[in-house]
Design an enzyme around this catalytic site. Structure first.
Site, PDB file in Angstrom:
ATOM      1  N   LYS A 109      -6.784  -1.338  25.543  1.00 20.24           N
ATOM      2  CA  LYS A 109      -5.462  -1.696  26.075  1.00 20.24           C
ATOM      3  C   LYS A 109      -4.642  -0.452  26.392  1.00 20.24           C
ATOM      4  O   LYS A 109      -3.690  -0.512  27.172  1.00 20.24           O
ATOM      5  CB  LYS A 109      -4.700  -2.581  25.089  1.00 20.24           C
ATOM      6  N   HIS A 142      -2.007  -5.025  28.200  1.00 17.85           N
ATOM      7  CA  HIS A 142      -2.428  -6.244  27.489  1.00 17.85           C
ATOM      8  C   HIS A 142      -2.492  -7.409  28.470  1.00 17.85           C
ATOM      9  O   HIS A 142      -1.471  -7.865  28.979  1.00 17.85           O
ATOM     10  CB  HIS A 142      -1.426  -6.530  26.369  1.00 17.85           C
ATOM     11  N   CYS A 176      -2.920 -14.675  22.977  1.00 15.76           N
ATOM     12  CA  CYS A 176      -3.763 -13.519  23.256  1.00 15.76           C
ATOM     13  C   CYS A 176      -5.136 -13.587  22.609  1.00 15.76           C
ATOM     14  O   CYS A 176      -5.960 -12.684  22.794  1.00 15.76           O
ATOM     15  CB  CYS A 176      -3.043 -12.252  22.838  1.00 15.76           C
ATOM     16  N   PHE A 187       0.025 -14.547  19.502  1.00 10.60           N
ATOM     17  CA  PHE A 187       1.271 -15.125  19.012  1.00 10.60           C
ATOM     18  C   PHE A 187       0.989 -16.519  18.448  1.00 10.60           C
ATOM     19  O   PHE A 187       0.179 -17.271  18.989  1.00 10.60           O
ATOM     20  CB  PHE A 187       2.284 -15.258  20.146  1.00 10.60           C
ATOM     21  N   HIS A 238      -7.912  -5.237  18.833  1.00 13.64           N
ATOM     22  CA  HIS A 238      -6.813  -5.860  19.570  1.00 13.64           C
ATOM     23  C   HIS A 238      -5.831  -4.770  19.973  1.00 13.64           C
ATOM     24  O   HIS A 238      -5.405  -4.715  21.116  1.00 13.64           O
ATOM     25  CB  HIS A 238      -6.157  -6.941  18.715  1.00 13.64           C
TER      26      HIS A 238
END
Length: 411
Positions: A333, A338, A162, A397, A301
């Site tokens: 988001k 996302h 991401c 991740f 984020h």
């Protein structure tokens, strides 16, 4: 070193298939998250997502081209077309070897993989498409855009989960700044609202299991319980200031800084200390020659997961100090879901529009703010505010962290 400016933007998002539609949705707090319709979710734990439902690739591709292209590549081409038209880059007689293409994807052609695997199991190996591999691999959005516009400069597809979209923009900024390119197309594309993705992310307890789309994605709220999948693409055209001025381009904003770090902590969970993203934020500010007091807005984020939102809040406070409490922060988001490898790209566009129009989009569904998330997240309503410097954070991740800094353009 060359200064790097933004001259074109394109977007395909759950809020609309153009930058004006996307930005209008953000400003008005429109929720693009709905119940999934692309497959039957009976038996699935998660049932809502930021789907794109009114996208027709045949408006710009012929049927054969569209059939041999994963949906994420179709999104990338549509967004690139809009960005290139706004920039006017192709009308200026480019040297194709001086224009690059950096388009990220977190996963690539997962829809194709699932479809072709089903063919393999049900009909045998001879029925698997000869186009399966080139439709599936994660670099193909980059390849299709470079071929569509004849761009022969450096071609690169960051795959850092991401953080990928933000890294694409940051790496282009560096390449132009140091003279390797005059201009480039940068961004990300993703289309992973598929049975395997929804099941896999659900079973790892990453997705929200809330079935009400109005309650599912609520960054920084006490009730947050996981992220919501989205899909789409964001494309930016970046150029050296010298090149843009020479051809008389309209400059939207300046890209001034980039920072990227790794948590080296866990395959999915962010380091709760916030050390990695804090360092990336500070690197982006230092790279751009700005201080914490200069930062007006941060597009967080902000995934709506319990650990991420708390860790990112801590990172912002570490990086900005007391100025963190004076800064406006929002998670868009909450409206789009996302977009994984495309998230950083569409969120960079949100920062550029905030600078351009003096409007900061809200974090919707924020009704009971968590005590550990104690900053100003612009709850539920956009605010008018002159934005001189904006940051965009992306965390992926594997511990990938990336931040870019944009500034209002001035001579």
């Amino acid at each position: 070193m060359e200064r790097v400016v933004l001259t074109g933007m394109g977007a395909v998002t759950p809020l609309g298939n153009s930058v004006p539609a996307y930005w209008d949705g953000l400003k008005n707090g429109v929720n693009g998250i709905k119940t999934i319709t692309s497959f039957d979710t009976t038996g699935y734990k998660a049932t809502v997502a930021g789907e794109i439902r009114d996208f027709d690739p045949l408006t710009f591709l012929d049927k054969k081209e569209a059939a041999h292209m994963d949906r994420n590549c179709q999104f990338a081409l549509a967004a690139a077309k809009e960005a290139m038209e706004q920039s006017g880059l192709m009308e200026s007689g480019i040297d194709p070897f001086r224009v690059g293409t950096f388009i990220s994807s977190g996963i690539g052609g997962l829809q194709v993989f699932e479809t072709e695997h089903e063919k393999l199991l049900n009909k045998g190996p001879r029925r698997v498409s000869p186009f399966a591999i080139p439709m599936m691999i994660a670099n193909m959005a980059t390849a299709h855009v470079s071929m569509a516009f004849g761009l022969k400069g450096e071609s690169y597809a960051p795959v850092s989960a991401c953080a990928s979209g933000t890294q694409a923009v940051g790496e282009v900024m560096r390449a132009i700044r140091h003279g390797y390119l005059d201009a480039a197309v940068a961004g990300g594309a993703e289309s992973c609202i598929t049975p395997v993705a929804i099941a896999g992310f659900s079973n790892m307890h990453a997705l929200s299991l809330e079935q009400d789309p109005e309650q599912a994605c609520c960054p920084f709220d006490k009730k947050r319980s996981g992220f919501i999948m989205g899909e789409g693409a964001g494309i930016l055209v970046l150029e050296s200031l010298t090149y843009a001025k020479a051809r008389g381009a309209h400059i939207i904003a300046e890209v001034i800084g980039y920072g990227s770090t790794s948590d080296a902590y866990h395959i999915t969970s962010p380091d709760p200390t916030g050390e990695g993203p804090s360092r990336a934020i500070r690197m982006a500010m230092e790279d751009g020659g700005v201080t914490a007091d200069d930062v007006t807005y941060i597009n967080a984020h902000g995934t709506s997961t319990p650990i991420n939102d708390a860790a990112e809040t801590e990172a912002i406070k570490q990086a900005l100090g007391d100025a963190a409490y004076r800064c406006k922060i929002s998670s868009t988001k909450s409206m789009t879901g996302h977009l994984l490898g495309a998230a950083g790209a569409i969120e960079a566009i949100a920062c550029a529009k905030a600078i351009e129009e003096g409007v900061i989009p809200p974090t919707i569904h924020l009704t009971e703010q968590d005590e550990v998330c104690d900053l100003d997240y612009v709850p539920n309503q956009a605010v008018s505010c002159e934005v001189d410097v904006a940051l965009s954070n992306s965390l992926g991740f594997g511990g990938h962290n990336a931040t870019i800094a944009l500034r209002r353009f001035g001579e």
